[in-house]
Design a protein around this motif. Structure first.
Motif, PDB file in Angstrom:
ATOM      1  N   LEU A 105       0.897  -1.429  -0.016  1.00  0.00           N
ATOM      2  CA  LEU A 105      -0.026   0.511   0.112  1.00  0.00           C
ATOM      3  C   LEU A 105       1.024   1.152   0.224  1.00  0.00           C
ATOM      4  CD1 LEU A 105      -2.833  -0.790   2.419  1.00  0.00           C
ATOM      5  CD2 LEU A 105      -2.791  -0.603  -0.029  1.00  0.00           C
ATOM      6  N   SER A 106       1.581   1.445   0.672  1.00  0.00           N
ATOM      7  CA  SER A 106       2.633   2.526   1.028  1.00  0.00           C
ATOM      8  C   SER A 106       3.668   2.852  -0.103  1.00  0.00           C
ATOM      9  CB  SER A 106       3.528   2.086   1.966  1.00  0.00           C
ATOM     10  OG  SER A 106       4.134   3.296   2.863  1.00  0.00           O
ATOM     11  N   CYS A 139     -10.068   6.798   6.528  1.00  0.00           N
ATOM     12  CA  CYS A 139      -9.740   6.054   7.678  1.00  0.00           C
ATOM     13  C   CYS A 139     -10.400   4.611   7.339  1.00  0.00           C
ATOM     14  CB  CYS A 139      -9.164   6.910   8.639  1.00  0.00           C
ATOM     15  SG  CYS A 139      -8.183   5.727   9.230  1.00  0.00           S
ATOM     16  N   PHE A 158      -4.883   2.605   6.862  1.00  0.00           N
ATOM     17  CA  PHE A 158      -4.388   3.503   5.919  1.00  0.00           C
ATOM     18  C   PHE A 158      -5.818   4.511   5.745  1.00  0.00           C
ATOM     19  CE2 PHE A 158      -6.948  -0.334   4.283  1.00  0.00           C
ATOM     20  CZ  PHE A 158      -6.878  -0.002   4.038  1.00  0.00           C
ATOM     21  N   SER A 159      -5.814   5.403   4.814  1.00  0.00           N
ATOM     22  CA  SER A 159      -6.557   6.369   4.155  1.00  0.00           C
ATOM     23  C   SER A 159      -6.608   6.405   2.877  1.00  0.00           C
ATOM     24  CB  SER A 159      -6.138   7.710   4.521  1.00  0.00           C
ATOM     25  OG  SER A 159      -5.333   7.977   3.804  1.00  0.00           O
ATOM     26  N   ASP A 160      -7.304   6.274   1.875  1.00  0.00           N
ATOM     27  CA  ASP A 160      -8.326   6.628   0.490  1.00  0.00           C
ATOM     28  C   ASP A 160      -7.856   7.459   0.238  1.00  0.00           C
ATOM     29  OD1 ASP A 160     -10.446   8.144   1.488  1.00  0.00           O
ATOM     30  OD2 ASP A 160     -11.553   6.493   0.533  1.00  0.00           O
ATOM     31  N   PRO A 161      -8.253   7.604  -1.159  1.00  0.00           N
ATOM     32  CA  PRO A 161      -7.923   9.746  -1.389  1.00  0.00           C
ATOM     33  C   PRO A 161      -8.762  10.708  -1.042  1.00  0.00           C
ATOM     34  CG  PRO A 161      -7.885   7.812  -3.649  1.00  0.00           C
ATOM     35  CD  PRO A 161      -8.426   7.096  -1.873  1.00  0.00           C
ATOM     36  N   LYS A 204       2.731   2.536  -3.070  1.00  0.00           N
ATOM     37  CA  LYS A 204       1.126   2.512  -4.335  1.00  0.00           C
ATOM     38  C   LYS A 204       0.802   4.245  -4.106  1.00  0.00           C
ATOM     39  CE  LYS A 204      -0.099  -1.998  -5.842  1.00  0.00           C
ATOM     40  NZ  LYS A 204      -1.094  -2.709  -6.370  1.00  0.00           N
ATOM     41  N   GLY A 205       1.439   4.738  -3.063  1.00  0.00           N
ATOM     42  CA  GLY A 205       1.049   5.506  -2.697  1.00  0.00           C
ATOM     43  C   GLY A 205      -0.033   6.351  -0.958  1.00  0.00           C
ATOM     44  N   VAL A 206      -0.319   4.839  -1.299  1.00  0.00           N
ATOM     45  CA  VAL A 206      -1.496   5.748   0.197  1.00  0.00           C
ATOM     46  C   VAL A 206      -0.943   5.789   1.532  1.00  0.00           C
ATOM     47  CG1 VAL A 206      -2.552   3.688   1.386  1.00  0.00           C
ATOM     48  CG2 VAL A 206      -2.617   3.318  -0.894  1.00  0.00           C
ATOM     49  N   THR A 207      -1.396   6.468   1.902  1.00  0.00           N
ATOM     50  CA  THR A 207      -1.112   7.048   3.702  1.00  0.00           C
ATOM     51  C   THR A 207      -1.586   5.512   4.347  1.00  0.00           C
ATOM     52  OG1 THR A 207      -1.430   9.284   2.810  1.00  0.00           O
ATOM     53  CG2 THR A 207      -1.454   9.072   4.849  1.00  0.00           C
ATOM     54  N   ILE A 208      -0.513   5.539   5.190  1.00  0.00           N
ATOM     55  CA  ILE A 208       0.067   4.806   6.073  1.00  0.00           C
ATOM     56  C   ILE A 208      -0.635   5.471   7.963  1.00  0.00           C
ATOM     57  CG2 ILE A 208       1.349   3.318   7.282  1.00  0.00           C
ATOM     58  CD1 ILE A 208      -0.331   2.238   4.617  1.00  0.00           C
TER      59      ILE A 208
END
Length: 127
Positions: A84-85, A113, A106-109, A87-91
């Protein structure tokens, strides 16, 4: 591609677990069951179609719950969080110990959360 979660739970953080237990059991008739592994106990209930509701007592700002938590049946939480990280996903919360296993958030775009959880019995890495 990330493995598809096999189940999801809606998790609520509440200020008074005993009051919550009485309300959902006595008023709504959901039938929550006390669980060990957190102080104080936590509550678990199942709705039709297999959706679980989970309640933990802890301080949380309004709007932070309920949270959607995906259960990782095969484990691999460390690998999935790393993917996920990458791929640029905020952890939001890295992998940490949770009642009965491990969790991460994690959060979506849009900033919603969500979380991952896996049993302590499953491997944290599948590689």
């Amino acid at each position: 591609m990330l493995p598809k979660p096999h189940r999801a739970s809606i998790v609520f953080y509440v200020s008074d677990i005993a009051r919550t237990e009485a309300f959902y059991n006595d008023v709504l008739g959901i039938g929550l069951v006390r669980q060990e592994g957190a102080e104080p106990f936590w509550l678990l209930g199942s709705l039709d179609q297999g959706l679980e509701v989970v309640f933990f007592q802890m301080d949380a700002e309004r709007g932070n719950t309920p949270a959607l938590i995906f259960d990782l049946a095969e484990g691999g939480i460390d690998d999935i969080v790393a993917q996920l990280s990458a791929k640029g996903v905020t952890i939001v919360t890295p992998v940490e110990e949770a009642p009965g296993g491990w969790s991460a958030d994690f959060s979506d775009p849009d900033g919603f959360c969500m979380g991952l959880w896996q049993s302590a019995e499953k491997p944290r890495s599948l590689e």
